[in-house]
Design a protein around this motif. Structure first.
Motif, PDB file in Angstrom:
ATOM      1  N   LEU A 384       0.801  -1.216   0.000  1.00 60.44           N
ATOM      2  CA  LEU A 384       0.000   0.000   0.000  1.00 60.44           C
ATOM      3  C   LEU A 384       0.836   1.270   0.000  1.00 60.44           C
ATOM      4  O   LEU A 384       0.298   2.368  -0.168  1.00 60.44           O
ATOM      5  CB  LEU A 384      -0.948   0.007   1.199  1.00 60.44           C
ATOM      6  N   ARG A 390      -0.741   4.026  -4.235  1.00 63.22           N
ATOM      7  CA  ARG A 390      -1.269   5.218  -3.565  1.00 63.22           C
ATOM      8  C   ARG A 390      -1.996   6.127  -4.559  1.00 63.22           C
ATOM      9  O   ARG A 390      -3.082   6.644  -4.280  1.00 63.22           O
ATOM     10  CB  ARG A 390      -0.141   5.995  -2.890  1.00 63.22           C
ATOM     11  N   LEU A 393      -5.405   4.660  -5.541  1.00 66.17           N
ATOM     12  CA  LEU A 393      -6.402   4.830  -4.478  1.00 66.17           C
ATOM     13  C   LEU A 393      -6.902   6.267  -4.434  1.00 66.17           C
ATOM     14  O   LEU A 393      -8.093   6.518  -4.210  1.00 66.17           O
ATOM     15  CB  LEU A 393      -5.797   4.422  -3.130  1.00 66.17           C
ATOM     16  N   ASP A 394      -6.003   7.215  -4.654  1.00 63.76           N
ATOM     17  CA  ASP A 394      -6.422   8.623  -4.707  1.00 63.76           C
ATOM     18  C   ASP A 394      -7.392   8.845  -5.861  1.00 63.76           C
ATOM     19  O   ASP A 394      -8.384   9.568  -5.728  1.00 63.76           O
ATOM     20  CB  ASP A 394      -5.202   9.536  -4.860  1.00 63.76           C
ATOM     21  N   ARG A 397     -10.836   7.670  -5.022  1.00 62.66           N
ATOM     22  CA  ARG A 397     -11.535   8.569  -4.102  1.00 62.66           C
ATOM     23  C   ARG A 397     -11.962   9.872  -4.781  1.00 62.66           C
ATOM     24  O   ARG A 397     -12.952  10.490  -4.387  1.00 62.66           O
ATOM     25  CB  ARG A 397     -10.652   8.874  -2.896  1.00 62.66           C
ATOM     26  N   LEU A 462      -4.184  -4.609  -6.963  1.00 65.65           N
ATOM     27  CA  LEU A 462      -5.151  -3.713  -6.326  1.00 65.65           C
ATOM     28  C   LEU A 462      -6.550  -3.952  -6.885  1.00 65.65           C
ATOM     29  O   LEU A 462      -7.540  -3.961  -6.126  1.00 65.65           O
ATOM     30  CB  LEU A 462      -4.721  -2.265  -6.542  1.00 65.65           C
ATOM     31  N   ALA A 478     -15.350   3.849  -2.282  1.00 62.33           N
ATOM     32  CA  ALA A 478     -13.904   4.059  -2.280  1.00 62.33           C
ATOM     33  C   ALA A 478     -13.387   4.229  -0.862  1.00 62.33           C
ATOM     34  O   ALA A 478     -12.324   3.707  -0.501  1.00 62.33           O
ATOM     35  CB  ALA A 478     -13.555   5.277  -3.136  1.00 62.33           C
ATOM     36  N   GLU A 479     -14.144   4.961  -0.029  1.00 60.77           N
ATOM     37  CA  GLU A 479     -13.720   5.155   1.359  1.00 60.77           C
ATOM     38  C   GLU A 479     -13.745   3.837   2.123  1.00 60.77           C
ATOM     39  O   GLU A 479     -12.845   3.537   2.910  1.00 60.77           O
ATOM     40  CB  GLU A 479     -14.626   6.186   2.046  1.00 60.77           C
ATOM     41  N   SER A 482     -10.736   1.738   1.130  1.00 55.78           N
ATOM     42  CA  SER A 482      -9.510   2.179   1.801  1.00 55.78           C
ATOM     43  C   SER A 482      -9.467   1.682   3.236  1.00 55.78           C
ATOM     44  O   SER A 482      -8.426   1.222   3.721  1.00 55.78           O
ATOM     45  CB  SER A 482      -9.407   3.705   1.762  1.00 55.78           C
ATOM     46  N   LEU A 485      -8.816  -2.090   3.222  1.00 57.96           N
ATOM     47  CA  LEU A 485      -7.406  -2.355   2.951  1.00 57.96           C
ATOM     48  C   LEU A 485      -6.562  -2.116   4.194  1.00 57.96           C
ATOM     49  O   LEU A 485      -5.681  -2.905   4.530  1.00 57.96           O
ATOM     50  CB  LEU A 485      -6.908  -1.471   1.812  1.00 57.96           C
ATOM     51  N   ALA A 486      -6.831  -1.008   4.884  1.00 56.88           N
ATOM     52  CA  ALA A 486      -6.044  -0.683   6.074  1.00 56.88           C
ATOM     53  C   ALA A 486      -6.197  -1.756   7.147  1.00 56.88           C
ATOM     54  O   ALA A 486      -5.255  -2.061   7.881  1.00 56.88           O
ATOM     55  CB  ALA A 486      -6.474   0.676   6.629  1.00 56.88           C
ATOM     56  N   ARG A 490      -2.880  -3.943   4.967  1.00 59.14           N
ATOM     57  CA  ARG A 490      -1.714  -3.147   5.319  1.00 59.14           C
ATOM     58  C   ARG A 490      -0.662  -4.017   5.971  1.00 59.14           C
ATOM     59  O   ARG A 490      -0.944  -4.831   6.838  1.00 59.14           O
ATOM     60  CB  ARG A 490      -2.102  -1.999   6.261  1.00 59.14           C
TER      61      ARG A 490
END
Length: 708
Positions: A384, A390, A393-394, A397, A462, A478-479, A482, A485-486, A490
């Motif tokens: 990640l 990164r 993922l941005d 979002r 991903l 999307a949120e 994330s 994933l965390a 991670r």
């Protein structure tokens, strides 16, 4: 340490390498043959004998870590005076800084990353097919390592068969603009340091004389990794003297894609006719069984028997080869076997899992995390934390609020499909390689840089995770992705120094060793890598597998998957052709007495296979292990298993091989397992398949036993 102590624990070849008076001296040191011990003992021996002055010794390595280890060993041997040890770049930079100070010249600014200049010169191409700045920087580094100027770049590509990240004329033009941009801003990059030092040595006799007085006795480690620019610098330091000792192994030459020139080691004696050559061929690391498999892989590529290693360690288990139905199953099976392999009192750090590429490590991280096995990912960023992940993922979002998550993911998948042209079989080359940067840099050779295919592999990973999340969350966003994933992906890898399984790539494993090693993903397109289109590239891929195999001290386990997922695409895979050599060695080991010579084992097995061909006929290809096992098993059992597989395939609407490979059926027919644990020990039957088909298979075996 006195003369006798320096020699007392060495074998005859090692002792010869330490005491030889040949100039220059070339030590061909096989894997695990004690090359660092020999190199440091030779330095200490010459200082003790008075034929070298510690103040005038220069030892060249490819990383600062290796240089530090060399200095530490010399201190332990009683060499108290300072011996200069460092990388080519580090030593060159030190000399240039002193020269600039003596001349009262203002040093040029050092550019630590080529991407900072390239970003101003590159315009984005249509269709998302732009190579990364790292790709472009790496290509320029390759050209400079080979002493290729922009005007000679296109010709060099033709000569080497190299595939550039841009069309040759575009890459040459970019390379030229990059050089001009540096000149306009008074910048030099790390590669320029070598060229500047070479030019000063060749054009300024006073400067050359001073450096040659300072460094009179030269030692080079890992000489097979030297590139033409480094070799020319070495020649500048030598002048017309021959006080040089190089140590290398032609079978571990795995960096030519990064500019290294293995022919510099192979042609060393022709270049310097007075060269003395010493071979170190006794391996002190690996069991005879591991070395037999490694030798077979080299022999399959027609490597001379003289280059193969002799075992000194005790016998160990015969290496295994396991087929799994999918990459996920393969990762979970490895996690399960890691836990079973770790005996009471055995540290996790005695186990390692190696893959051809960085991207393959992601599934292994997930599997070990789920199995609560501590692990460490060596020399790379967590999944990640990778820039391309990164950024993706941005982008997810930032999509319009009303755009469903599935549509956002589909858009990302379409953009990933537009990256580069490599197919699912052509996975990336690992980009960790020798470089030996100066002390001022952020790191030494090792972190590597993702190239275009590596970037694609991470983004495909991903997308796969996104599909997995979408299937679990009806309100996918999307949120939410994330957060998921965390919580689940991670990296929870162990800190440096903690007891953990090592996850790393074939390239990064070079120079390391573990009692137990798992090699994962041994499939065509990965091993050898899909882009290895020339004989030289294929030979390097074979050497790379040899390096990975010889990391194992006692136990070696190889595996591959029949299906592998790239993004949302599931692709059928075939096993690596190099596994044929592994199987040949395993058959030879199964029939040979303990303590047999691995070279003779392989020769005998090849002869036996050759005799199976009818006289006067073209020699046929050896039967596959599955075919041999099928022929050896009870025909009624094989017939029953095949009938069951056909029925299961029809019910599932998939090809028969998806249910079970022939290798798996042959293993069941031969072993006749009586429990789930025995099923799990067979190739191709990971936890998922064992849970899905185990009862049916055990019932078939039970019926066969009753009717026999």
């Amino acid at each position: 340490m006195g003369d006798i102590a320096l020699l007392e624990d060495l074998n005859d070849a090692q002792r010869h390498a330490v005491t030889s008076e040949a100039a220059p001296l070339c030590v061909l040191a096989g894997a695990g043959s004690g090359k660092t011990r020999v190199l440091t003992r030779r330095v200490a021996w010459r200082i003790e004998q008075g034929t070298a002055d510690a103040r005038h010794v220069l030892a060249l390595t490819f990383t600062r870590k290796a240089a530090g280890e060399l200095r530490s060993r010399l201190r332990a041997l009683g060499v108290r005076q300072h011996v200069a040890a460092g990388t080519f770049h580090g030593i060159a930079y030190g000399q240039l800084r002193q020269r600039w100070a003596d001349l009262g010249a203002r040093p040029p600014a050092l550019l630590d990353r080529k991407a900072r200049v390239l970003a101003r010169l590159v315009s984005r191409r249509d269709g998302g097919r732009s190579p990364t700045l790292a790709d472009l920087a790496g290509e320029i580094e390759w050209a400079k390592a080979r002493m290729v100027a922009p005007e000679g770049y296109a010709e060099a590509l033709v000569a080497t068969g190299r595939r550039p990240p841009l069309p040759a004329h575009e890459m040459a033009a970019l390379y030229s603009r990059y050089e001009e941009e540096k000149r306009r801003h008074g910048l030099v990059d790390f590669d320029d340091l070598l060229v500047a030092c070479i030019n000063d040595l060749e054009q300024d006799p006073a400067f050359a004389a001073a450096q040659r007085w300072r460094f009179r006795h030269l030692f080079v480690d890992e000489f097979q990794d030297v590139n033409p620019a480094q070799f020319r610098l070495l020649q500048g330091w030598m002048g017309d003297r021959l006080d040089l000792c190089v140590v290398g192994d032609p079978n571990q030459a795995i960096y030519s894609w990064n500019g290294a020139d293995p022919s510099l080691l192979g042609g060393f004696s022709r270049r310097y006719p007075t060269t003395g050559v010493v071979r170190l061929d006794h391996n002190y690391r690996s069991s005879p069984q591991v070395l037999t498999v490694a030798a077979a892989v080299l022999a399959q590529g027609h490597t001379s028997n003289a280059d193969l290693l002799r075992a000194t360690q005790a016998d160990g288990p015969v290496p295994t080869v396991t087929a799994s139905d999918s990459d996920v199953s393969e990762a979970r099976t490895i996690a399960s076997r890691l836990r079973r392999t770790r005996r009471p009192g055995m540290p996790w750090a005695h186990l390692a899992v190696l893959t051809r590429t960085n991207a393959q490590l992601v599934l292994l991280e997930e599997a070990l995390r789920s199995a609560r096995i501590p692990y460490r990912v060596s020399g790379g960023e967590a999944f990640l934390e990778r820039p391309e992940v990164r950024d993706a993922l941005d982008d997810l979002r930032r999509a319009p609020v009303r755009t469903p998550f599935g549509a956002r993911l589909a858009d990302l998948e379409a953009r990933v499909a537009g990256i580069g042209t490599a197919g699912p079989g052509g996975r990336p080359e690992e980009t960790a390689g020798p470089g030996g940067r100066p002390e001022e840099t952020a790191g030494t050779a090792g972190p590597g840089r993702p190239d275009e295919d590596d970037r694609r592999s991470h983004l495909e990973g991903l997308v796969r995770l996104g599909r997995e999340y979408e299937a679990m969350d009806p309100a996918a966003s999307a949120e939410g992705f994330s957060a998921w994933l965390a919580a689940t992906v991670r990296s929870e890898g162990a800190e440096d120094g903690a007891d953990a399984v090592e996850l790393t790539t074939f390239h990064r494993a070079k120079g390391l060793e573990w009692p137990v090693v798992f090699l994962a993903g041994l499939e065509r397109g990965l091993v050898p890598i899909g882009r290895a289109a020339t004989p030289a590239a294929e030979a390097e891929e074979r050497r790379l597998l040899y390096v990975a195999l010889t990391r194992a001290e006692r136990e070696l386990h190889c595996s591959w998957a029949e299906r592998r997922t790239f993004g949302s695409r599931t692709v059928t895979r075939t096993r690596s052709p190099y596994l044929d050599a592994v199987d040949l060695a395993r058959r030879a080991l199964a029939q040979a007495p303990a303590g047999s010579d691995p070279v003779r084992l392989i020769q005998a097995e090849r002869s036996r296979l050759g005799r199976q061909s009818a006289p006067g006929q073209r020699r046929s290809r050896p039967r596959s292990p599955a075919a041999a096992m099928v022929e050896a098993a009870d025909p009624d059992m094989i017939a029953a298993l095949r009938a069951w597989r056909s029925s299961a395939a029809r019910l599932s609407g998939v090809p028969a091989y998806v249910i079970c490979h022939d290798t798996t059926l042959a293993a069941v027919a031969s072993a006749l397992p009586a429990s789930h644990d025995e099923l799990l020990a067979l190739p191709g039957l990971g936890p998922v398949k064992a849970a899905r088909y185990g009862e049916a298979l055990l019932d078939l075996v039970s019926q066969h036993r009753r009717s026999a």
